[in-house]
Scaffold this motif. Structure first.
Motif, PDB file in Angstrom:
ATOM      1  N   MET A   1       4.311  79.468   0.791  1.00  0.00           N
ATOM      2  CA  MET A   1       4.617  80.868   1.138  1.00  0.00           C
ATOM      3  C   MET A   1       3.638  81.792   0.425  1.00  0.00           C
ATOM      4  SD  MET A   1       6.560  82.851   2.865  1.00  0.00           S
ATOM      5  CE  MET A   1       6.724  84.619   2.876  1.00  0.00           C
ATOM      6  N   ALA A   2       2.976  82.571   1.225  1.00  0.00           N
ATOM      7  CA  ALA A   2       1.985  83.487   0.627  1.00  0.00           C
ATOM      8  C   ALA A   2       2.678  84.506  -0.262  1.00  0.00           C
ATOM      9  CB  ALA A   2       1.203  84.197   1.723  1.00  0.00           C
ATOM     10  N   HIS A   3       1.992  84.860  -1.318  1.00  0.00           N
ATOM     11  CA  HIS A   3       2.549  85.763  -2.299  1.00  0.00           C
ATOM     12  C   HIS A   3       2.202  87.206  -1.928  1.00  0.00           C
ATOM     13  CE1 HIS A   3       3.656  87.354  -6.187  1.00  0.00           C
ATOM     14  NE2 HIS A   3       2.452  87.858  -6.348  1.00  0.00           N
ATOM     15  N   HIS A   4       3.215  88.039  -1.900  1.00  0.00           N
ATOM     16  CA  HIS A   4       2.949  89.471  -1.719  1.00  0.00           C
ATOM     17  C   HIS A   4       2.790  90.086  -3.088  1.00  0.00           C
ATOM     18  CE1 HIS A   4       3.562  90.175   2.563  1.00  0.00           C
ATOM     19  NE2 HIS A   4       4.410  89.166   2.510  1.00  0.00           N
ATOM     20  N   PHE A   5       1.700  90.795  -3.305  1.00  0.00           N
ATOM     21  CA  PHE A   5       1.529  91.442  -4.596  1.00  0.00           C
ATOM     22  C   PHE A   5       2.474  92.636  -4.688  1.00  0.00           C
ATOM     23  CE2 PHE A   5      -2.378  89.067  -4.154  1.00  0.00           C
ATOM     24  CZ  PHE A   5      -2.442  88.462  -5.404  1.00  0.00           C
ATOM     25  N   THR A   6       3.114  92.746  -5.821  1.00  0.00           N
ATOM     26  CA  THR A   6       4.036  93.868  -6.015  1.00  0.00           C
ATOM     27  C   THR A   6       3.231  95.140  -6.286  1.00  0.00           C
ATOM     28  OG1 THR A   6       4.112  93.563  -8.399  1.00  0.00           O
ATOM     29  CG2 THR A   6       5.731  92.335  -7.095  1.00  0.00           C
ATOM     30  N   ALA A   7       3.860  96.238  -6.083  1.00  0.00           N
ATOM     31  CA  ALA A   7       3.216  97.524  -6.364  1.00  0.00           C
ATOM     32  C   ALA A   7       2.741  97.554  -7.809  1.00  0.00           C
ATOM     33  CB  ALA A   7       4.196  98.669  -6.105  1.00  0.00           C
ATOM     34  N   TYR A   8       3.530  96.936  -8.694  1.00  0.00           N
ATOM     35  CA  TYR A   8       3.168  96.917 -10.108  1.00  0.00           C
ATOM     36  C   TYR A   8       1.860  96.143 -10.318  1.00  0.00           C
ATOM     37  CZ  TYR A   8       3.160  95.905 -15.055  1.00  0.00           C
ATOM     38  OH  TYR A   8       2.775  95.773 -16.358  1.00  0.00           O
ATOM     39  N   GLU A   9       1.762  94.980  -9.638  1.00  0.00           N
ATOM     40  CA  GLU A   9       0.555  94.161  -9.793  1.00  0.00           C
ATOM     41  C   GLU A   9      -0.683  94.891  -9.261  1.00  0.00           C
ATOM     42  OE1 GLU A   9       1.752  89.500  -9.557  1.00  0.00           O
ATOM     43  OE2 GLU A   9       2.449  90.779  -7.918  1.00  0.00           O
ATOM     44  N   VAL A  10      -0.508  95.602  -8.151  1.00  0.00           N
ATOM     45  CA  VAL A  10      -1.614  96.371  -7.587  1.00  0.00           C
ATOM     46  C   VAL A  10      -2.011  97.478  -8.566  1.00  0.00           C
ATOM     47  CG1 VAL A  10      -2.297  97.916  -5.711  1.00  0.00           C
ATOM     48  CG2 VAL A  10      -1.005  95.821  -5.211  1.00  0.00           C
ATOM     49  N   GLU A  11      -0.986  98.114  -9.114  1.00  0.00           N
ATOM     50  CA  GLU A  11      -1.203  99.190 -10.084  1.00  0.00           C
ATOM     51  C   GLU A  11      -1.995  98.700 -11.303  1.00  0.00           C
ATOM     52  OE1 GLU A  11       1.304 103.045 -10.919  1.00  0.00           O
ATOM     53  OE2 GLU A  11       0.583 102.095  -9.114  1.00  0.00           O
ATOM     54  N   GLU A  12      -1.719  97.474 -11.689  1.00  0.00           N
ATOM     55  CA  GLU A  12      -2.386  96.893 -12.854  1.00  0.00           C
ATOM     56  C   GLU A  12      -3.911  96.853 -12.700  1.00  0.00           C
ATOM     57  OE1 GLU A  12      -0.247  93.441 -15.503  1.00  0.00           O
ATOM     58  OE2 GLU A  12      -0.946  92.947 -13.495  1.00  0.00           O
ATOM     59  N   LEU A  13      -4.351  96.738 -11.447  1.00  0.00           N
ATOM     60  CA  LEU A  13      -5.796  96.668 -11.191  1.00  0.00           C
ATOM     61  C   LEU A  13      -6.477  98.034 -11.269  1.00  0.00           C
ATOM     62  CD1 LEU A  13      -6.568  94.234  -8.214  1.00  0.00           C
ATOM     63  CD2 LEU A  13      -7.535  94.181 -10.505  1.00  0.00           C
ATOM     64  N   LEU A  14      -5.682  99.098 -11.197  1.00  0.00           N
ATOM     65  CA  LEU A  14      -6.279 100.430 -11.082  1.00  0.00           C
ATOM     66  C   LEU A  14      -7.195 100.819 -12.255  1.00  0.00           C
ATOM     67  CD1 LEU A  14      -3.531 102.576  -9.319  1.00  0.00           C
ATOM     68  CD2 LEU A  14      -5.612 101.582  -8.352  1.00  0.00           C
ATOM     69  N   PRO A  15      -6.785 100.559 -13.511  1.00  0.00           N
ATOM     70  CA  PRO A  15      -7.704 100.914 -14.602  1.00  0.00           C
ATOM     71  C   PRO A  15      -9.049 100.195 -14.475  1.00  0.00           C
ATOM     72  CG  PRO A  15      -5.546 100.270 -15.466  1.00  0.00           C
ATOM     73  CD  PRO A  15      -5.521  99.997 -13.993  1.00  0.00           C
ATOM     74  N   GLU A  16      -8.990  98.938 -14.048  1.00  0.00           N
ATOM     75  CA  GLU A  16     -10.222  98.166 -13.873  1.00  0.00           C
ATOM     76  C   GLU A  16     -11.096  98.797 -12.797  1.00  0.00           C
ATOM     77  OE1 GLU A  16     -10.577  93.824 -12.940  1.00  0.00           O
ATOM     78  OE2 GLU A  16      -8.977  93.709 -14.437  1.00  0.00           O
ATOM     79  N   LEU A  17     -10.462  99.169 -11.682  1.00  0.00           N
ATOM     80  CA  LEU A  17     -11.202  99.801 -10.590  1.00  0.00           C
ATOM     81  C   LEU A  17     -11.807 101.116 -11.058  1.00  0.00           C
ATOM     82  CD1 LEU A  17      -8.812  99.195  -7.556  1.00  0.00           C
ATOM     83  CD2 LEU A  17     -11.105  98.243  -7.888  1.00  0.00           C
ATOM     84  N   LYS A  18     -11.034 101.867 -11.826  1.00  0.00           N
ATOM     85  CA  LYS A  18     -11.534 103.160 -12.323  1.00  0.00           C
ATOM     86  C   LYS A  18     -12.739 102.959 -13.231  1.00  0.00           C
ATOM     87  CE  LYS A  18      -7.624 106.235 -11.860  1.00  0.00           C
ATOM     88  NZ  LYS A  18      -6.304 106.483 -12.452  1.00  0.00           N
ATOM     89  N   ALA A  19     -12.639 101.969 -14.132  1.00  0.00           N
ATOM     90  CA  ALA A  19     -13.758 101.723 -15.056  1.00  0.00           C
ATOM     91  C   ALA A  19     -15.002 101.291 -14.295  1.00  0.00           C
ATOM     92  CB  ALA A  19     -13.371 100.666 -16.079  1.00  0.00           C
ATOM     93  N   SER A  20     -14.794 100.539 -13.208  1.00  0.00           N
ATOM     94  CA  SER A  20     -15.971 100.057 -12.489  1.00  0.00           C
ATOM     95  C   SER A  20     -16.524 101.112 -11.526  1.00  0.00           C
ATOM     96  CB  SER A  20     -15.669  98.745 -11.768  1.00  0.00           C
ATOM     97  OG  SER A  20     -14.616  98.933 -10.873  1.00  0.00           O
ATOM     98  N   LEU A  21     -15.781 102.162 -11.298  1.00  0.00           N
ATOM     99  CA  LEU A  21     -16.270 103.255 -10.446  1.00  0.00           C
ATOM    100  C   LEU A  21     -16.675 104.481 -11.270  1.00  0.00           C
ATOM    101  CD1 LEU A  21     -13.613 102.952  -7.617  1.00  0.00           C
ATOM    102  CD2 LEU A  21     -16.062 102.542  -7.353  1.00  0.00           C
ATOM    103  N   GLY A  22     -16.383 104.446 -12.566  1.00  0.00           N
ATOM    104  CA  GLY A  22     -16.684 105.602 -13.412  1.00  0.00           C
ATOM    105  C   GLY A  22     -18.117 105.587 -13.904  1.00  0.00           C
TER     106      GLY A  22
END
Lengths: 382, 325
Positions: A1-22
């Protein structure tokens, strides 16, 4: 069964995305502090002097290439902050896997001008024994000589980091390479391994805007290079590569993170190649002169100098003295290296195996005989 | 006829083939605006546009892999490798797909890609701008391998390669790019793949060679003539695979002595295959053992490249050996 990422897990990636776009920076191009600089005068002066030495040496290497004393030179001009700032974050026992444009990084690791010039001129004291041009390295400083085909050192840095981990050493490795190298297969293989094995490695992309004639947008359709780390599970951070304080601070955090067992980091240092790709290149064929001219105001050395003066760490007079003292010192070293004799002919058959195999012994005899016959026929060895 | 150098001859071959056949495209690093680092593709982007002259990201695996895909679909890609020393990233694509797709697909698919790039030494280019790595490709069944030594052959062989149905590794000795100028016809012609050229006739000894070594062989043949009166026949192989075995045997029928000269390292270099071919098929023609003069079995050096590569002295030593046997 494929895993659905929770909103929390998606949120966890945001700082990383911000650092890589900053674009992290501490001082702007006029040397104004835009964020509290967490460093005292000592490391700042070390950075400044390292970059000055690299710049002076760079100019000498260009001149020596023009008179035929150096085969090829890839100027580091304009990128000294990215090279020096990242290499200075390493400890003595750490390892560096540079590319061929990292003059300031070799100096930051402790390599001195004489060792660099002996290498560049491939003279009798060349530590790499006349094997190749444009690359530098030394066992003494844990600098592995760069391969000329770009990016192929990336998995090597990962492997060395994995080895250190396996052996229980508290050693971090760092690979420095350009934006062009991120297109090559080895970059992707290396990042993938580093992510999977949480290797203690720091990847530094010197995004200098040009890979010979190709602007960096021809290397990727991604918004930034730092973003590439995200898909490999390797945090990416984008910094102003001409702000040596930002490069050093970010690289130091990455190095310590790696040392603490928290895995690799991908650092994108946004900089600019002020000079040609190498002395064999002519940027006028593909890049408007005005572009490079306009980028001179972002010069990392000028920028740090302004900051040091504004903070009262050096005066204008002391700044001039640093340049003239190192200028004179390096000129003396150039003159000394210039007079050194060439390597002996036997180097062409050296270091192929740990011990020469029979074919190489045969070929050494052929080489020796050919030197005699060359004399007889009046043919020079150069 | 206009006098051109090898760069101009290659450029006009590409231009003419692109005009003749819309399926011909050029791709590689810096081949567009920059015109390639040696200017072989100079101006092509102005005439044919960025759809047919493609500046690629920096990845040989990508360039060759994509070229194979283009060829499978029906284009005729000419992929430039900036220096042939950088081709190894693409070696998986070459060994796995390019050379085997015809066989692998029962003949239903083929990938007639031309991979061209500067090769060989003599320009103080160090370890990764000087290699002669033709043997890897000759050893890989399914590839044809070509190396011209003069502008006329460069143009004619490149046209033949583009028009052919098989993948071709097209190796250009960079030291000759601007060194040799000669008249090259403006009208269409090809130099067929698989035919050697007798550069100089002679009756005492055959020198089989290719690329820039052709000129070294000619130089030594002059020394041999003036010192000893020996007449050397010099054969430029031009196509390294399938090599012109008949031209070699024809020459040996006259001379009975064979010296092979190549820049690539000795061990398992193409010279070994030529020597083995002669040993298997024409040993009775030989009056002396075959001699090879090659690059040494070491990585190409920055320092003392003139001593590493076959030079006049080493070729002369080999000629003396076979002549005095």
């Amino acid at each position: 069964m494929a895993h659905h990422f929770t909103a929390y897990e998606v949120e966890e990636l945001l700082p990383e995305l911000k650092a890589s776009l900053g674009l992290r920076r501490f001082i702007d191009e006029e040397g104004n502090e835009v964020q509290k600089v967490p460093l005292g005068p000592e490391p700042l002066m070390r950075m400044y002097i390292t970059m000055v030495r690299a710049r002076i040496l760079d100019e000498w290497l260009l001149r020596l290439q023009r008179v035929g004393k150096v085969a090829l030179h890839a100027p580091n001009v304009g990128q000294e902050a990215a090279a020096a700032g990242s290499a200075m974050a390493l400890r003595e026992e750490d390892w560096l896997f540079p590319s061929y444009r990292e003059l300031a990084a070799y100096i930051a690791r402790g390599m001195n001008e004489e060792e660099i010039l002996d290498r560049a001129m491939a003279n009798i004291d060349d530590p790499l024994r006349g094997s190749e041009f444009v690359v530098y390295g030394h066992r003494k400083y844990n600098i592995v000589p760069a391969p000329v085909p770009v990016g192929s050192q990336v998995p090597l840095a990962v492997g060395a980091a994995m080895a250190a981990k396996i052996l229980g050493h508290s050693v971090v490795t760092m690979a420095i390479f350009g934006d062009g190298a991120t297109s090559r297969a080895d970059f992707h293989a290396g990042l993938n391994f580093a992510g999977v094995f949480r290797a203690p490695v720091v990847f530094v992309i010197q995004n200098n805007a040009w890979a010979i004639s190709m602007p960096s947008r021809r290397q990727t359709a991604a918004k930034t290079f730092a973003l590439k780390g995200v898909a490999y599970g390797v945090p990416g951070v984008r910094v102003d590569g001409n702000d040596v304080i930002a490069v050093y601070t970010t690289a130091s955090e990455a190095v310590e993170r790696a040392r603490a067992g928290e895995g690799p980091t991908l650092l994108e240092a946004v900089t600019y190649r002020l000079g040609p790709h190498t002395t064999a290149d002519d940027p006028d064929r593909y890049r408007p002169r005005e572009e490079a001219k306009a980028m001179e105001k972002f010069d990392p050395i000028r920028r740090l100098g302004k900051y040091l003066k504004a903070r009262g760490i050096i005066s204008e007079k002391e700044e001039r003295e640093i340049w003239s003292e190192w200028g004179e010192r390096i000129e003396r070293i150039v003159k000394r290296c210039y007079e050194k004799p060439p390597l002996p002919p036997s180097v062409v058959l050296e270091n192929v195996y740990s011990e020469p195999t029979w074919n190489l012994e045969e070929q050494m005899r052929e080489l020796e005989e050919s030197l005699e016959v060359m004399k007889e026929l009046g043919i020079g060895v150069e | 006829m206009p006098v051109t150098n090898m760069v101009q001859a290659l450029n006009s071959a590409l231009r003419e083939e692109m005009r003749r056949d819309k399926r011909v495209v050029v791709l590689g690093e810096d081949v567009g605006k920059r015109g390639g680092v040696f200017l072989v593709t100079e101006g092509l982007i102005d005439e044919f546009g960025p759809e047919r002259v493609i500046d690629t990201p920096l990845t040989e695996a990508g360039i060759v892999g994509v070229a194979i895909g283009m060829a499978l679909y029906g284009l005729k890609p000419v992929a430039e490798i900036q220096f042939i020393d950088f081709i190894y990233e693409a070696f998986d694509q070459i060994a796995t797909n390019l050379s085997k797709i015809r066989r692998r697909s029962g003949g239903m698919f083929s990938a007639p890609v031309v991979i061209r790039g500067p090769c060989c030494g003599g320009v103080k280019g160090g370890m990764f701008h000087s290699q002669s790595n033709e043997a890897y490709f000759v050893h890989t069944a399914g590839l044809k391998v070509v190396m011209p030594s003069r502008p006329y052959d460069a143009k004619g062989l490149l046209k033949a390669s583009i028009r052919g149905e098989d993948p071709v590794i097209f190796l250009e000795p960079k030291v000759l790019y601007r060194a040799i100028k000669e008249e090259v016809p403006e009208e269409d012609y090809v130099v067929p793949i698989g035919e050697a050229r007798v550069v100089q006739e002679g009756s005492d000894v055959t020198i089989v060679t290719w690329g820039a070594m052709v000129y070294k062989a000619l130089e030594v043949s002059k020394i041999a003539r003036s010192r000893h009166g020996w007449e050397a026949e010099v054969i430029d192989l031009r196509t390294l695979f399938p090599f012109d075995k008949d031209a070699i045997i024809r020459s040996l029928e006259k001379t009975g002595r064979l010296v092979i000269v190549h820049e690539a390292p000795k061990t398992l270099g193409l010279g070994a295959e030529i020597a083995a071919y002669v040993a298997e098929n024409a040993i009775e023609l030989l009056k002396a053992p075959v001699a090879r003069v090659t690059g040494f079995d070491a990585p190409f050096p920055l320092a003392h490249e003139k001593l590493y590569m076959p030079n006049e002295a080493r070729i002369y030593m080999a000629l003396s050996r076979v002549m005095s046997y």
